[in-house]
Write a protein that holds these residues in place. Structure first.
Motif, short mmCIF file in Angstrom:
data_model
loop_
_atom_site.label_atom_id
_atom_site.label_comp_id
_atom_site.label_asym_id
_atom_site.label_seq_id
_atom_site.Cartn_x
_atom_site.Cartn_y
_atom_site.Cartn_z
N GLY A 195 9.70 12.93 43.35
CA GLY A 195 10.99 13.23 43.96
C GLY A 195 12.17 12.85 43.09
O GLY A 195 13.23 12.47 43.61
N LEU A 196 12.00 12.94 41.76
CA LEU A 196 13.05 12.54 40.83
C LEU A 196 13.61 13.74 40.08
O LEU A 196 12.90 14.71 39.83
CB LEU A 196 12.48 11.53 39.82
CG LEU A 196 11.94 10.21 40.41
CD1 LEU A 196 11.30 9.38 39.31
CD2 LEU A 196 13.03 9.43 41.12
N VAL A 197 14.88 13.64 39.74
CA VAL A 197 15.50 14.60 38.84
C VAL A 197 15.74 13.91 37.50
O VAL A 197 15.88 12.68 37.46
CB VAL A 197 16.83 15.14 39.41
CG1 VAL A 197 16.58 16.01 40.62
CG2 VAL A 197 17.82 14.03 39.73
N PRO A 198 15.74 14.69 36.41
CA PRO A 198 15.66 16.14 36.35
C PRO A 198 14.21 16.63 36.43
O PRO A 198 13.26 15.89 36.21
CB PRO A 198 16.23 16.45 34.95
CG PRO A 198 15.77 15.28 34.13
CD PRO A 198 15.90 14.10 35.06
N ALA A 199 14.12 17.92 36.74
CA ALA A 199 12.85 18.63 36.65
C ALA A 199 13.18 20.04 36.19
O ALA A 199 14.28 20.54 36.42
CB ALA A 199 12.14 18.65 38.00
N ILE A 200 12.21 20.66 35.53
CA ILE A 200 12.42 22.04 35.09
C ILE A 200 11.28 22.92 35.60
O ILE A 200 10.18 22.45 35.90
CB ILE A 200 12.51 22.16 33.55
CG1 ILE A 200 11.20 21.70 32.88
CG2 ILE A 200 13.72 21.40 33.02
CD1 ILE A 200 11.09 22.09 31.41
#
Length: 208
Positions: A54-59
């Motif tokens: 549940g963390l950003v960043p993601a691509i």
């Protein structure tokens, strides 16, 4: 490459900005998707399928999903600029890049990043300790940058990209960059790169 890479982010997150900066410097098409994290969008099932913690960043690159900012930098360069100065293959140069990626994940995170989390996001951390850690780091970095342009090698690498965002925005966390001419010159060199994009800014607090 025709389909833009999707970047899931918080626009004021330095972790997210380092990925956007890398995308921009590589001239890769991308689209940003800002998550309403205050209302739990980062914990929604559809996003957890992309970023399990549940963390950003993601691509999302054509169906391949990846979270963790430094891992994303490695992926982007190895996929779209393999063999370039961004991530050298020579053992000593590669080790120097990795060393500064570790600094980004440790010293930068617990120093200027943590200080900014307190001032910008109201996170209940020890602000004086974070500011002190930032200055401890900056003293070492500033000395390291005397007589050299970049952190790891003679060319700009992902180490510089990983370090830039939180250091450039350290004043938002109450950390003065004035005593560090080497760091300020390094930041200016990054900002002069073709394709550079900045991060959303926040009010700078009064410095004690």
């Amino acid at each position: 490459m025709t389909t833009p890479i999707k970047l899931y982010r918080n626009p004021k997150s330095g972790h997210c900005h380092r990925v956007e900066l890398m995308l921009a410097l590589l001239r890769l098409p991308y689209e940003t998707i800002d998550l309403d994290m205050a209302n739990g969008a980062h914990k929604a099932p559809d996003f957890l399928a992309i970023s399990p913690f549940g963390l950003v960043p993601a691509i999302d690159d054509g169906g391949y999903t990846l979270a963790d900012s430094n891992a994303i930098l490695v992926y982007l360069v190895q996929t779209y600029a393999a063999g370039s100065h961004w991530l050298p293959a020579a053992p000593r140069d590669a080790a120097e890049v990795q060393r500064w990626l570790t600094v980004a994940a440790d010293n930068i995170y617990s120093g200027p990043c943590a200080a900014r989390l307190v001032k910008v996001f109201g996170v209940p951390l020890d602000h004086p300790a974070s500011v002190q850690k930032a200055h401890d780091l900056f003293k070492v970095m500033d000395a390291h940058l005397q007589g050299r342009d970049w952190l790891a090698t003679e060319a700009m690498t992902i180490a510089d990209v990983a370090g830039y965002s939180y250091i450039a925005h350290a004043p938002e966390g109450g950390v003065d960059l004035g005593p560090y001419p080497g760091i300020r010159a390094w930041l200016s060199r990054i900002e002069a790169q073709p394709g550079f994009v900045g991060m959303a800014t926040s009010p700078i607090p009064e410095l004690a």
